[in-house]
Design an enzyme around this catalytic site. Structure first.
Site, PDB file in Angstrom:
ATOM      1  N   ASN A  10      35.702  40.422  35.025  1.00  0.00           N
ATOM      2  CA  ASN A  10      35.177  41.793  34.950  1.00  0.00           C
ATOM      3  C   ASN A  10      36.085  42.662  35.815  1.00  0.00           C
ATOM      4  O   ASN A  10      35.992  42.640  37.035  1.00  0.00           O
ATOM      5  CB  ASN A  10      33.729  41.796  35.473  1.00  0.00           C
ATOM      6  CG  ASN A  10      33.152  43.202  35.599  1.00  0.00           C
ATOM      7  OD1 ASN A  10      33.741  44.169  35.116  1.00  0.00           O
ATOM      8  ND2 ASN A  10      32.002  43.305  36.248  1.00  0.00           N
ATOM      9  N   LYS A  12      36.148  45.783  36.152  1.00  0.00           N
ATOM     10  CA  LYS A  12      35.485  46.994  36.652  1.00  0.00           C
ATOM     11  C   LYS A  12      36.385  48.230  36.452  1.00  0.00           C
ATOM     12  O   LYS A  12      37.143  48.272  35.488  1.00  0.00           O
ATOM     13  CB  LYS A  12      35.059  46.802  38.111  1.00  0.00           C
ATOM     14  CG  LYS A  12      34.186  45.550  38.269  1.00  0.00           C
ATOM     15  CD  LYS A  12      33.450  45.465  39.554  1.00  0.00           C
ATOM     16  CE  LYS A  12      32.639  44.174  39.586  1.00  0.00           C
ATOM     17  NZ  LYS A  12      31.867  44.013  40.809  1.00  0.00           N
ATOM     18  N   HIS A  96      24.844  44.858  34.153  1.00  0.00           N
ATOM     19  CA  HIS A  96      25.464  44.544  35.440  1.00  0.00           C
ATOM     20  C   HIS A  96      24.709  45.304  36.531  1.00  0.00           C
ATOM     21  O   HIS A  96      24.262  46.435  36.306  1.00  0.00           O
ATOM     22  CB  HIS A  96      26.938  44.943  35.421  1.00  0.00           C
ATOM     23  CG  HIS A  96      27.673  44.442  36.628  1.00  0.00           C
ATOM     24  ND1 HIS A  96      27.600  45.083  37.847  1.00  0.00           N
ATOM     25  CD2 HIS A  96      28.449  43.343  36.816  1.00  0.00           C
ATOM     26  CE1 HIS A  96      28.312  44.397  38.731  1.00  0.00           C
ATOM     27  NE2 HIS A  96      28.834  43.343  38.129  1.00  0.00           N
ATOM     28  N   GLU A  98      25.637  46.940  38.977  1.00  0.00           N
ATOM     29  CA  GLU A  98      26.183  48.280  39.276  1.00  0.00           C
ATOM     30  C   GLU A  98      25.689  49.292  38.243  1.00  0.00           C
ATOM     31  O   GLU A  98      25.417  50.444  38.580  1.00  0.00           O
ATOM     32  CB  GLU A  98      27.718  48.209  39.316  1.00  0.00           C
ATOM     33  CG  GLU A  98      28.202  47.497  40.585  1.00  0.00           C
ATOM     34  CD  GLU A  98      29.531  46.767  40.448  1.00  0.00           C
ATOM     35  OE1 GLU A  98      30.272  47.027  39.483  1.00  0.00           O
ATOM     36  OE2 GLU A  98      29.812  45.913  41.318  1.00  0.00           O
ATOM     37  N   GLU A 167      23.854  37.013  39.059  1.00  0.00           N
ATOM     38  CA  GLU A 167      24.705  37.649  40.052  1.00  0.00           C
ATOM     39  C   GLU A 167      23.838  38.221  41.174  1.00  0.00           C
ATOM     40  O   GLU A 167      23.314  39.331  41.048  1.00  0.00           O
ATOM     41  CB  GLU A 167      25.503  38.781  39.423  1.00  0.00           C
ATOM     42  CG  GLU A 167      26.448  38.316  38.340  1.00  0.00           C
ATOM     43  CD  GLU A 167      27.650  39.245  38.197  1.00  0.00           C
ATOM     44  OE1 GLU A 167      28.767  38.747  38.306  1.00  0.00           O
ATOM     45  OE2 GLU A 167      27.456  40.455  38.024  1.00  0.00           O
ATOM     46  N   GLY A 173      31.116  41.497  45.459  1.00  0.00           N
ATOM     47  CA  GLY A 173      32.151  42.258  46.153  1.00  0.00           C
ATOM     48  C   GLY A 173      32.009  42.247  47.667  1.00  0.00           C
ATOM     49  O   GLY A 173      32.650  43.029  48.359  1.00  0.00           O
ATOM     50  N   SER A 212      31.447  37.121  44.291  1.00  0.00           N
ATOM     51  CA  SER A 212      32.470  36.614  45.210  1.00  0.00           C
ATOM     52  C   SER A 212      32.952  35.200  44.881  1.00  0.00           C
ATOM     53  O   SER A 212      33.198  34.400  45.776  1.00  0.00           O
ATOM     54  CB  SER A 212      31.982  36.694  46.657  1.00  0.00           C
ATOM     55  OG  SER A 212      31.743  38.048  47.019  1.00  0.00           O
TER      56      SER A 212
HETATM   57  P1  PGA Z   1      32.920  39.999  42.584  1.00  0.00           P
HETATM   58  O1  PGA Z   1      32.135  40.710  41.384  1.00  0.00           O
HETATM   59  O2  PGA Z   1      33.480  38.712  42.026  1.00  0.00           O
HETATM   60  O3  PGA Z   1      33.972  40.969  43.001  1.00  0.00           O
HETATM   61  O4  PGA Z   1      31.911  39.732  43.663  1.00  0.00           O
HETATM   62  C1  PGA Z   1      31.416  39.988  40.432  1.00  0.00           C
HETATM   63  C2  PGA Z   1      30.795  40.924  39.435  1.00  0.00           C
HETATM   64  O5  PGA Z   1      30.337  42.011  39.834  1.00  0.00           O
HETATM   65  O6  PGA Z   1      30.756  40.649  38.226  1.00  0.00           O
END
Ligand code: PGA
Length: 250
Positions: A10, A12, A96, A98, A167, A173, A212
């Site tokens: 992903n 982003k 997601h 976010e 997640e 992140g 992460s």
């Molecule tokens: P990250 O994000 O690996 O940077 O923690 C995962 C995600 O949001 O899909």
């Protein structure tokens, strides 16, 4: 049951046309080394075209990061499922954290988006997961049940062609990751929840872990019996790290 591992990047809201092209090219050429897993990358909408071009003769598949729940029409700024399919997407991330937290994607919108994706022949990657407060309050399972509810109705019809990504919001992140046991515990809960409505589907559906995931923790997470791969954010922006994670899944 043997579930085929799946690793999804992903990207982003990162990169330029040039960097997307270079990253896609690297993943496309190195993806051939892992024939026993499925690999997909989800660039920003504007980079789907160049990435599709780079992936055209590779086994790495294309995905998008979200979509509209509407089929077509006067929805300024939105992108329809059929448009994603038309540009070469096989996958689309829905719900997601976010999107849920920052752009108001409700539980019902997530279900509608997922349905729109399936109707256009895409496979939705449905994200679920708790915040740190919910984990500390011991309400993780309750929240997951709420997020899964629209999908478990009617024998889980909405999950027949879907992947679920667990997640934990506190791990996205942040550099903090769920331990393999913490991830396994939740994955087991999700599978058991699906099994109450549709046992064969619970057995076959792929459950990804995200939050992460890095080259140095991927192997132990993927070794857990109910973790079938990963949804990778930050580490998917570096070809070397992403391919090491693919290696861990393979
Ligand atoms: P990250 O994000 O690996 O940077 O923690 C995962 C995600 O949001 O899909």
């Amino acid at each position: 049951m043997d579930r085929r591992p799946l690793v999804v990047g992903n990207w982003k809201m990162h990169g330029s046309i040039a960097s997307a092209r270079a990253l896609a090219r690297a993943v496309a050429s190195r993806g051939a080394a892992y024939p026993n897993i499925d690999i997909a990358i989800c660039p920003p909408f504007l980079h789907l075209g160049v990435v599709a071009h780079e992936l055209r003769s590779s086994r790495v598949e294309l995905g998008a990061q979200t979509l509209s729940e509407f089929e077509h029409g006067a929805y300024t700024g939105e992108i329809a499922a059929a448009m994603l399919s038309d540009i070469g997407c096989h996958w689309v991330i829905v719900g997601h954290s976010e999107r849920r937290a920052l752009f108001g994607d409700s539980i019902f919108a997530v279900a509608a988006k997922s349905e729109a994706a399936v109707a256009a022949g895409l496979t939705p990657i449905i994200c679920v997961g708790e915040t740190l407060v919910e984990r500390k309050n011991g309400t993780t399972n309750e929240l997951l049940l709420e997020q899964l509810r629209p999908f478990t109705e009617n024998g889980c019809v909405r999950l027949h062609k879907a992947v679920i990504a667990y997640e934990p919001v506190w791990a996205i992140g942040t550099g903090e990751t769920a331990s393999p046991n913490e991830a396994q515990e939740v994955h087991e809960f999700i599978r058991a929840t699906i099994a109450k409505h549709n046992a064969p589907l619970a057995d076959s559906i792929r459950l990804l872990y995200g939050g992460s995931v890095k080259p140095d923790n991927a192997a132990e997470l993927f070794a857990m019996s109910d973790v079938d791969g990963g949804l990778i954010g930050g580490a998917s922006l570096k070809a070397e790290d992403f391919m090491q994670i693919c290696g861990a899944a393979s």
